[in-house]
Design a protein around this motif. Structure first.
Motif, PDB file in Angstrom:
ATOM      1  N   LYS A 172      -4.667  14.665   7.806  1.00  0.00           N
ATOM      2  CA  LYS A 172      -4.644  15.293   6.489  1.00  0.00           C
ATOM      3  C   LYS A 172      -4.230  14.304   5.400  1.00  0.00           C
ATOM      4  CE  LYS A 172       0.087  16.957   7.183  1.00  0.00           C
ATOM      5  NZ  LYS A 172       0.936  18.161   7.294  1.00  0.00           N
ATOM      6  N   TYR A 173      -3.588  13.204   5.800  1.00  0.00           N
ATOM      7  CA  TYR A 173      -3.203  12.194   4.811  1.00  0.00           C
ATOM      8  C   TYR A 173      -4.344  11.230   4.518  1.00  0.00           C
ATOM      9  CZ  TYR A 173       1.470  13.860   5.990  1.00  0.00           C
ATOM     10  OH  TYR A 173       2.576  14.633   6.200  1.00  0.00           O
ATOM     11  N   TRP A 174      -5.391  11.276   5.304  1.00  0.00           N
ATOM     12  CA  TRP A 174      -6.511  10.355   5.126  1.00  0.00           C
ATOM     13  C   TRP A 174      -7.535  11.004   4.211  1.00  0.00           C
ATOM     14  CZ3 TRP A 174      -6.757   9.420  11.083  1.00  0.00           C
ATOM     15  CH2 TRP A 174      -5.609   8.707  11.471  1.00  0.00           C
ATOM     16  N   THR A 175      -7.214  11.056   2.939  1.00  0.00           N
ATOM     17  CA  THR A 175      -8.028  11.775   1.966  1.00  0.00           C
ATOM     18  C   THR A 175      -8.896  10.828   1.153  1.00  0.00           C
ATOM     19  OG1 THR A 175      -6.182  11.650   0.399  1.00  0.00           O
ATOM     20  CG2 THR A 175      -6.352  13.626   1.770  1.00  0.00           C
ATOM     21  N   TYR A 176      -9.148   9.644   1.698  1.00  0.00           N
ATOM     22  CA  TYR A 176      -9.922   8.674   0.933  1.00  0.00           C
ATOM     23  C   TYR A 176     -11.358   9.154   0.778  1.00  0.00           C
ATOM     24  CZ  TYR A 176     -10.772   7.244   5.795  1.00  0.00           C
ATOM     25  OH  TYR A 176     -11.062   7.224   7.134  1.00  0.00           O
ATOM     26  N   ARG A 177     -11.942   8.719  -0.301  1.00  0.00           N
ATOM     27  CA  ARG A 177     -13.332   9.100  -0.611  1.00  0.00           C
ATOM     28  C   ARG A 177     -14.207   7.871  -0.768  1.00  0.00           C
ATOM     29  NH1 ARG A 177     -10.282  13.240  -2.635  1.00  0.00           N
ATOM     30  NH2 ARG A 177     -11.099  15.334  -2.281  1.00  0.00           N
ATOM     31  N   TYR A 178     -13.891   6.848  -0.012  1.00  0.00           N
ATOM     32  CA  TYR A 178     -14.783   5.692  -0.004  1.00  0.00           C
ATOM     33  C   TYR A 178     -16.123   6.102   0.607  1.00  0.00           C
ATOM     34  CZ  TYR A 178     -10.370   3.182  -0.559  1.00  0.00           C
ATOM     35  OH  TYR A 178      -9.159   2.741  -0.991  1.00  0.00           O
ATOM     36  N   GLU A 179     -17.157   5.462   0.131  1.00  0.00           N
ATOM     37  CA  GLU A 179     -18.481   5.761   0.671  1.00  0.00           C
ATOM     38  C   GLU A 179     -18.541   5.307   2.122  1.00  0.00           C
ATOM     39  OE1 GLU A 179     -23.196   4.856  -0.211  1.00  0.00           O
ATOM     40  OE2 GLU A 179     -21.624   4.091  -1.552  1.00  0.00           O
ATOM     41  N   LYS A 180     -18.819   6.248   2.978  1.00  0.00           N
ATOM     42  CA  LYS A 180     -18.848   5.931   4.398  1.00  0.00           C
ATOM     43  C   LYS A 180     -20.165   5.247   4.768  1.00  0.00           C
ATOM     44  CE  LYS A 180     -15.716   9.513   6.105  1.00  0.00           C
ATOM     45  NZ  LYS A 180     -15.543  10.617   7.053  1.00  0.00           N
ATOM     46  N   VAL A 181     -20.067   4.436   5.785  1.00  0.00           N
ATOM     47  CA  VAL A 181     -21.265   3.786   6.310  1.00  0.00           C
ATOM     48  C   VAL A 181     -22.013   4.818   7.150  1.00  0.00           C
ATOM     49  CG1 VAL A 181     -22.148   1.908   7.718  1.00  0.00           C
ATOM     50  CG2 VAL A 181     -20.079   1.583   6.350  1.00  0.00           C
ATOM     51  N   VAL A 186       0.870  -1.190   0.000  1.00  0.00           N
ATOM     52  CA  VAL A 186       0.000   0.000   0.000  1.00  0.00           C
ATOM     53  C   VAL A 186       0.897   1.227   0.000  1.00  0.00           C
ATOM     54  CG1 VAL A 186      -1.763   1.283   1.239  1.00  0.00           C
ATOM     55  CG2 VAL A 186      -1.825  -1.212   1.226  1.00  0.00           C
ATOM     56  N   TYR A 187       0.631   2.168  -0.885  1.00  0.00           N
ATOM     57  CA  TYR A 187       1.489   3.346  -1.008  1.00  0.00           C
ATOM     58  C   TYR A 187       0.936   4.566  -0.278  1.00  0.00           C
ATOM     59  CZ  TYR A 187       4.290   0.842  -4.395  1.00  0.00           C
ATOM     60  OH  TYR A 187       5.107  -0.066  -4.986  1.00  0.00           O
ATOM     61  N   GLY A 188      -0.280   4.509   0.169  1.00  0.00           N
ATOM     62  CA  GLY A 188      -0.826   5.635   0.923  1.00  0.00           C
ATOM     63  C   GLY A 188      -0.793   5.352   2.408  1.00  0.00           C
ATOM     64  N   ALA A 189      -1.523   6.176   3.155  1.00  0.00           N
ATOM     65  CA  ALA A 189      -1.583   6.028   4.609  1.00  0.00           C
ATOM     66  C   ALA A 189      -2.891   5.377   5.038  1.00  0.00           C
ATOM     67  CB  ALA A 189      -1.428   7.399   5.282  1.00  0.00           C
ATOM     68  N   TYR A 190      -3.514   4.661   4.121  1.00  0.00           N
ATOM     69  CA  TYR A 190      -4.768   3.977   4.456  1.00  0.00           C
ATOM     70  C   TYR A 190      -5.035   2.920   3.392  1.00  0.00           C
ATOM     71  CZ  TYR A 190      -6.334   7.226   0.874  1.00  0.00           C
ATOM     72  OH  TYR A 190      -6.454   7.932  -0.285  1.00  0.00           O
ATOM     73  N   THR A 191      -5.904   2.007   3.720  1.00  0.00           N
ATOM     74  CA  THR A 191      -6.345   1.017   2.745  1.00  0.00           C
ATOM     75  C   THR A 191      -7.719   0.518   3.148  1.00  0.00           C
ATOM     76  OG1 THR A 191      -5.792  -1.039   1.595  1.00  0.00           O
ATOM     77  CG2 THR A 191      -5.260  -0.934   3.945  1.00  0.00           C
ATOM     78  N   LYS A 192      -8.492   0.154   2.160  1.00  0.00           N
ATOM     79  CA  LYS A 192      -9.815  -0.420   2.400  1.00  0.00           C
ATOM     80  C   LYS A 192      -9.713  -1.923   2.185  1.00  0.00           C
ATOM     81  CE  LYS A 192     -14.712  -0.157   1.237  1.00  0.00           C
ATOM     82  NZ  LYS A 192     -15.737   0.487   0.414  1.00  0.00           N
ATOM     83  N   LEU A 193      -9.926  -2.680   3.240  1.00  0.00           N
ATOM     84  CA  LEU A 193      -9.927  -4.129   3.161  1.00  0.00           C
ATOM     85  C   LEU A 193     -11.333  -4.589   2.790  1.00  0.00           C
ATOM     86  CD1 LEU A 193      -7.825  -4.952   6.349  1.00  0.00           C
ATOM     87  CD2 LEU A 193      -7.032  -4.796   3.999  1.00  0.00           C
TER      88      LEU A 193
END
Length: 886
Positions: free
Chosen positions: A581-590, A468-475
Motif C-alpha cells: 500500500k506504500y508503493w503508490t508510485y505512478r511511473y510509467e510501467k514497462v 529518499v523519503y518514500g518507500a520506493y525510488t526510481k533509479l
C-alpha cells in the motif's frame, strides 16, 4: 496526693533530662520536650488492677545510701513493659521517687528521713496483667533530717543553674542543689507569662520551664519554702535560645563542592557554619568557618568522595540557637567521563566509559527520552555494559553514576538512538526494469524519517539515489546491461548512529532494446525474409525467435507450457501485501508485449526461456545469432510470422522487440499481353492464378515519346490502377502509339507478391477514311487518299491484284509520308486490294483496307457498220474482262 504527683513529675523531669542527648538523632543534636510529653502520657496509662500474669522480679537491691536518698534496683522481667514502684512503709508525704510507669530497672528515692528503715515494692506490668510485688528493704544513713513537722526557716537555694544542654528556644531546665529544711520551692519568672509552664511550687530540685519566647531575656527566681517559712530569693538571668534552623540540608553536591542551606529561624541575624574534616583516626578538624547573614553557604575546592561534618548555629545580639549538625556527609565521586555508545543494533547497545578513581560499582539508569520514565536500573562492576532488550528506533537517555560504599557521583548522561529495524523486504519491481532505469522498493520501517539509497557502480548522472523519503525510488540514467548493487538504510537522525543495518539487492539493467527491427518489402519474398535491427552496444549475441502464426510451420513442443502470470514474491507474501500500500508510485510501467501468434505463452519472458531450448518454428536462421542482420528461409508464402528479438543472454537481456510480418504471395507467372488484342485503344492481358491471392492490382503507366530535346524513352508516368479478381483483363480507352508499362501484383488483405511487368506499344490509329478517288481512276492507275494519322511517321501502302487470270498474286509495297498515293502501271479491269498502315519508329496501325477495280479499256474501232431503215449496226473492238456493254 497532689504534692506526691508534683514530686513525681519533677523527679521524672530530672531523671530523664540527662538522657535527651542519647535519644536524639544520630545526625542532629536535638533538644525538645517531646520526651517529657511521652513520659507523662505513659504515667496516665498506669493501671491499678493486677492479674498476676508476669513473674515477680527475681532480684532486688539498693545502693548509693545517703541520709535522705537511696537508689533501688531489680532484675528485669521478661515480657514486662513497665514497672510500678511504691513505698510500702513507713507512709510519708515527703518521699519523692514513687513511679507507676518506669521503663528502667532502677530508681532513686529522695527526701527520705535519715536513719529510717523503708520497704518498697516493685511490680512488673504489661497490657495483659502484672506480677506479684517484689519487696526491697533498706535503711537510710544516720542524720538529723526529718520531713514531718519541720518549721525551720530554710536557707536559700544553692547551685542555681540553667544547664545549656537543656536550654532551647521555648524551654529551659532550671536546677539547684537540695536545700536542707526546704520542703518545696517557689519558682517565678519575670516578665510573667500565663502561658509559661513549669513555674510555681516545685518539690524537686529542678523544673522544666516551657512556653518561653525564643531569644528572650527572663529573670528566674527560686525561693525555698518549709511550711509557713520561706528562705531568701535566689535569681538568675535566663536567655532562651533562638529556634534552631530547620531543614538543614546539603544541595548542589559535586565531587569538589556543595551548598549548605536552611530555613531562617525567627530573630536570627547571622549564622556560623563550620566545616570539619576527618583524620585517619576519625577525629575531626576544622577546615573552614563562615560567619554569614545569608541562609546558605557554599564550600568549594573539596576532595572527591571525602567525609565532612557540618555544624550550624544561628545568632543575634543576645542569644544563639542550639547547635545543629550533619555529622557525616560525603562529597560525590567524580562523574564518569568519555561515555561512548558502540555496536548499536535494533535491540542492543554497548556503553563504555572511563573508570572513576574510588568507584566500586556503577549504577546505570536507562530512561525513555520522551517521558523520562525509568526503563532499566542496575549495577555493574566494570566500565562497560551491554544494554539488551531495547526497542528499535527509540531514543533513550543513559545516566551513569559512580558508586562506592559511602557516596556516588553526579549523573553523566548520554543520549542515543537504537538502530532502526533492518529492511527485510527489499526488491526491484520487475515490471519496471528497463535498460536505463528500474524501481527499487522496500517496506516502511517504524520510526524511519528517510532512507539512504546507495548504488554501485555509481554513474555520474545517476538520479534517484541518496536521500529518499518514500518507500520506493526510481533509479534513472543507468548503464544498460550492468549489474547494480543497491544498498538501502533506514535513517532517522544525522547525529546518532541509528541507521538500520544495510539491506542489499542486486539487479541487472536490461540491455538496450534492439530498435528499428525491420524487414523491407524488397527483403521479403514468398519464402524468405531478411531482418535487420540497430546494433546494441555491449550485446555479444541476440536471441531471434520466429513464430508461425498459421501454425503450419510450428514445431511440436516436448512438454506442457506452464502458466507464468506475474505475481508477488512468494516469500513474505503476507508482509508483501501489507507494505504494498506504500508503493503508490505512478511511473510509467514497462509493458512487455504479449505474443499474438502463440497464445500458449501468457508471458513473453516465459516464451523467451522456452525458445532458448526449443525453437518455435521450422524457419531456418532463427535462434541465437551474433549479427544484427539475419536471413530467414524455409518460410511459407503468404504466411504471417511474429518475430521476437532480444539482445543479450538469459542472465541479462533487453526488452524484446516484436514485429509481425507476412511473407509475400507467389509472384504471378505467365504475365503477358495478347498480341492479337493490341490496337490503338485497347489490349488484353493474361497471367497464371496465384494461390491465396484475393485480387490482382494492375498499375498502368506510360512512357512519353522522345522529342527533339530528349532522346530515348522517358520514365513511365502513372495513369491508373485496376483491381481485378480474375487472371485476365482487357484494357480500354488507351492512347494510340503509346508505350505502356503494365505492373501486376497479386494481393490479399495481408500481403502481396513481387510485381511483374510487361511493356507494349499501342498501335497507331488506322486512317479513319480511305478511298480511291473516282475521278482519278483509270485503266492502269488510281489515286488513293486517306485521313492523316497523328504521330504517324510514314505510311506503308500495300496493294495486290486479286484476279483469277493471274496465276500468282504479288503484293506491292510503297512507303509514303503523305496521306495519298497514285498507283500506276496497273492492269486494267483488275480488282486491287489496297492496305494502308500508319507507321512510326515504334509501332504501326492496324491496316486500313479498301478494294477497287481499274477501269475497263475504252472500246476502240467504234464504228457504224450498217444502217437500215430500222437498225443501226454499231461495231467496236472487244474489251478484255468486260461483262457486257452498255
Amino acid at each position: 496526693m497532689l504534692r506526691i504527683a508534683i514530686f513525681l513529675l519533677n523527679i521524672f523531669a530530672r531523671d530523664f533530662s540527662h538522657s535527651l542527648l542519647a535519644e536524639a538523632s544520630s545526625d542532629y543534636v536535638m533538644y525538645d520536650d517531646v520526651i517529657y510529653n511521652d513520659r507523662l502520657e505513659r504515667l496516665r496509662r498506669a493501671s491499678g488492677s493486677c492479674q498476676g500474669e508476669l513473674p515477680a522480679p527475681e532480684e532486688g537491691s539498693h545502693d548509693r545510701v545517703y541520709p535522705t536518698s537511696v537508689r533501688v534496683s531489680w532484675s528485669d522481667v521478661d515480657g514486662a513493659e513497665w514497672y510500678e514502684i511504691r513505698v510500702k512503709s513507713p507512709e510519708s508525704e515527703c518521699v519523692r521517687g514513687e513511679k507507676t510507669d518506669l521503663n528502667g530497672t532502677s530508681l532513686i528515692f529522695r527526701d527520705l528521713d535519715a536513719g529510717t528503715s523503708y520497704i518498697v515494692e516493685v511490680i512488673a506490668h504489661n497490657v495483659n496483667g502484672c506480677s506479684e510485688p517484689r519487696e526491697i528493704t533498706f535503711q537510710t544513713s544516720p542524720g538529723s533530717w526529718k520531713c514531718q513537722g519541720s518549721s525551720e526557716v530554710p536557707a536559700g537555694v544553692i547551685g542555681l543553674d540553667i544547664p545549656g544542654y537543656n536550654l532551647t528556644s521555648s524551654q529551659a531546665l532550671i536546677t539547684w542543689h537540695p536545700t536542707p529544711k526546704a520542703l518545696f520551692y517557689q519558682v517565678e519568672i519575670d516578665p510573667a507569662d500565663p502561658r509559661v509552664e513549669g513555674v510555681g511550687f516545685i518539690e524537686e530540685e529542678s523544673t522544666l520551664i516551657r512556653g518561653l519566647s525564643p531569644g528572650y531575656s527572663y529573670k528566674v527566681t527560686v525561693t525555698t519554702v518549709n511550711g509557713e517559712q520561706t528562705g531568701p530569693v535566689v535569681e538568675r538571668e535566663l536567655i532562651t535560645r533562638l529556634d534552631r534552623p530547620e531543614n538543614l540540608e546539603i544541595s548542589n553536591v559535586s565531587s569538589t563542592m556543595f551548598k549548605v542551606q536552611w530555613d531562617v529561624p525567627q530573630y536570627a541575624t547571622y549564622y556560623i557554619v563550620q566545616l570539619y574534616g576527618f583524620d585517619k583516626v576519625d577525629d575531626t578538624y576544622e577546615i573552614n568557618k563562615k560567619n554569614i547573614t545569608d541562609m546558605s553557604a557554599h564550600f568549594n575546592e573539596l576532595q572527591p568522595a571525602t567525609k565532612y561534618k557540618i555544624t550550624l548555629q544561628a545568632f543575634n545580639e543576645r542569644a544563639s540557637s542550639p547547635l545543629i549538625s550533619i555529622q557525616e556527609y560525603f562529597t560525590k565521586l567524580p562523574s564518569t567521563s568519555n561515555i561512548t555508545i558502540k555496536n548499536v543494533t535494533e535491540q542492543t547497545v554497548y556503553a563504555q566509559w572511563e573508570p572513576v578513581p574510588g568507584a566500586l560499582q556503577y549504577r546505570l539508569i536507562l530512561r525513555d527520552f520522551n517521558n523520562q520514565q525509568v526503563v532499566k536500573n542496575f549495577l555493574v562492576d566494570g566500565v562497560g555494559h551491554l544494554l539488551e532488550h531495547l526497542m528499535s528506533a527509540k531514543m533513550y537517555l543513559l545516566q551513569i553514576f559512580a558508586l562506592n560504599d559511602n557516596t556516588d557521583s553526579l549523573a553523566q548522561e548520554i543520549e542515543f538512538l537504537t538502530r532502526l529495524e533492518q529492511i527485510q523486504l527489499l526488491n526491484v519491481d520487475k515490471a519496471s526494469v528497463q535498460d536505463t532505469s528500474f524501481i527499487v522498493r522496500w517496506e516502511v520501517i517504524r520510526g524511519a524519517v528517510w532512507y539512504d539509497v546507495a548504488v554501485k557502480p555509481l554513474n555520474p548522472n545517476l538520479s534517484g539515489n541518496g536521500t529518499v523519503y518514500g518507500a520506493y525510488t526510481k533509479l534513472s540514467n543507468l548503464t544498460p546491461g550492468t549489474l547494480y548493487k543497491i544498498v538501502v538504510n533506514a535513517r532517522n537522525s544525522k547525529v546518532y548512529d541509528s541507521d538500520s543495518l544495510p539491506t542489499t539487492v542486486e539487479q541487472f539493467t536490461r540491455l538496450s532494446q534492439p530498435l528499428n527491427l525491420t524487414a523491407t518489402d524488397q527483403d521479403t519474398t514468398n519464402g524468405s525474409m531478411r531482418l535487420s535491427w540497430s546494433p546494441v552496444p555491449s550485446a555479444t549475441s541476440y536471441l531471434l525467435l520466429v513464430y508461425d502464426c498459421s501454425g503450419v510451420g510450428r514445431t511440436e513442443r516436448k512438454g506442457q507450457i506452464m502458466s507464468t502470470t506475474s505475481a508477488a514474491p512468494t516469500t513474505l507474501s503476507t508482509k508483501y501485501k501489507s507494505v504494498s500500500k506504500y508503493w503508490t508510485y505512478r511511473y510509467e510501467k514497462v509493458k512487455l508485449p504479449h505474443l499474438q501468434c502463440d497464445l500458449d505463452f501468457d508471458d513473453i519472458e516465459r516464451a523467451l526461456k522456452e525458445g532458448e531450448s526449443q525453437l518455435p518454428s521450422t524457419v531456418v536462421g532463427q535462434g541465437r545469432v551474433t549479427s544484427n542482420e539475419v536471413n530467414l528461409s524455409n518460410m511459407l508464402p503468404a504466411t504471417e510470422y511474429e518475430i521476437v528479438v532480444v539482445s543479450g543472454s538469459s542472465e541479462v537481456r533487453s526488452n524484446p522487440s516484436l514485429m509481425k510480418k507476412f511473407t509475400k504471395l507467389n509472384t504471378p507467372q505467365g504475365f503477358k499481353y495478347i498480341p492479337a488484342s493490341v490496337n490503338a485503344y485497347s489490349l488484353a492481358l493474361s497471367w497464371d492464378k496465384v494461390k491465396s491471392s484475393s485480387y490482382y492490382q494492375l498499375d498502368v503507366a506510360y512512357s512519353p515519346l522522345p522529342d527533339a530535346k530528349v532522346r530515348g524513352l522517358r520514365n513511365p508516368i502513372f495513369v491508373r490502377s485496376v483491381n481485378v479478381t480474375e487472371n485476365f483483363l482487357t484494357l480500354q480507352r488507351l492512347e494510340p502509339t503509346t508505350n505502356y508499362t503494365f505492373t501486376l501484383t497479386a494481393r490479399n488483405k495481408n500481403t502481396q507478391s513481387f510485381s511483374v511487368q510487361t511493356t507494349v506499344f499501342t498501335l497507331l490509329s488506322s486512317p479513319p477514311l480511305l478511298e480511291v478517288v473516282p475521278d482519278k481512276l483509270t485503266t492502269n492507275s488510281m489515286l488513293v487518299q486517306w485521313s492523316l494519322v497523328d504521330k504517324a511517321g510514314y505510311y506503308n501502302v500495300t496493294f495486290v491484284a486479286k484476279s483469277t487470270r493471274m496465276k500468282r498474286q504479288i503484293s506491292h509495297f510503297r512507303n509514303v509520308t503523305i496521306p495519298e498515293i497514285t498507283l500506276d502501271q496497273l492492269t486494267p479491269n483488275t480488282y486491287y486490294e489496297i492496305s494502308i498502315e500508319a507507321r512510326n519508329r515504334y509501332t504501326h496501325s492496324v491496316p486500313r483496307k479498301t478494294r477497287s477495280f481499274t477501269e475497263l479499256p475504252t472500246p476502240i474501232d467504234f464504228v457504224v457498220a450498217d444502217v437500215t431503215e430500222s437498225t443501226i449496226l454499231l461495231t467496236w473492238s472487244d474489251v478484255e474482262g468486260r461483262k457486257d456493254f452498255r
